[in-house]
Design a protein around this motif. Sequence first.
Motif, PDB file in Angstrom:
ATOM      1  N   GLU A 288      40.118  23.790  52.607  1.00 19.08           N
ATOM      2  CA  GLU A 288      40.052  24.682  51.459  1.00 19.08           C
ATOM      3  C   GLU A 288      41.396  24.686  50.755  1.00 19.08           C
ATOM      4  N   VAL A 289      41.389  24.355  49.494  1.00 20.09           N
ATOM      5  CA  VAL A 289      42.619  24.276  48.715  1.00 20.09           C
ATOM      6  C   VAL A 289      42.843  25.576  47.952  1.00 20.09           C
ATOM      7  N   HIS A 290      41.780  26.104  47.378  1.00 19.63           N
ATOM      8  CA  HIS A 290      41.885  27.312  46.567  1.00 19.63           C
ATOM      9  C   HIS A 290      40.517  27.978  46.516  1.00 19.63           C
ATOM     10  N   ARG A 291      40.486  29.290  46.620  1.00 20.20           N
ATOM     11  CA  ARG A 291      39.226  30.022  46.549  1.00 20.20           C
ATOM     12  C   ARG A 291      39.331  31.058  45.433  1.00 20.20           C
ATOM     13  N   TYR A 292      38.270  31.157  44.620  1.00 20.81           N
ATOM     14  CA  TYR A 292      38.252  32.132  43.539  1.00 20.81           C
ATOM     15  C   TYR A 292      36.821  32.428  43.160  1.00 20.81           C
ATOM     16  N   ILE A 293      36.640  33.525  42.448  1.00 21.50           N
ATOM     17  CA  ILE A 293      35.343  33.873  41.873  1.00 21.50           C
ATOM     18  C   ILE A 293      35.460  33.601  40.384  1.00 21.50           C
ATOM     19  N   LEU A 294      34.639  32.696  39.906  1.00 17.82           N
ATOM     20  CA  LEU A 294      34.703  32.293  38.501  1.00 17.82           C
ATOM     21  C   LEU A 294      34.130  33.387  37.624  1.00 17.82           C
ATOM     22  N   ASP A 295      34.880  33.764  36.593  1.00 16.55           N
ATOM     23  CA  ASP A 295      34.351  34.676  35.583  1.00 16.55           C
ATOM     24  C   ASP A 295      34.711  34.130  34.198  1.00 16.55           C
ATOM     25  N   ARG A 296      34.108  34.716  33.193  1.00 13.10           N
ATOM     26  CA  ARG A 296      34.241  34.211  31.821  1.00 13.10           C
ATOM     27  C   ARG A 296      35.697  34.119  31.367  1.00 13.10           C
TER      28      ARG A 296
END
Length: 68
Positions: free
Chosen positions: A37-45
């Motif tokens: 895992e390099v980077h984790r995020y929750i995509l939003d507009r």
Amino acid sequence: MEASGGCGSTHELTEDEKAAGEVVQAAGYRITSYLGEVHRYILDRSMLYGSTESIPYQQAWGVQKVEP
């Protein structure tokens, strides 16, 4: 399914990693290495529009066939 790194170590893949790998391989790509895992995020507009900080997300998601 197991992935091996460059140092001879192995990593047992999670179910999400297995599913992602199957999608990538079904699209005709070959997985040659595993980086973890390099980077984790929750995509939003807001990550797709606006400031220069959003450019990496615009580039990554702009090539997808399905809208995020």
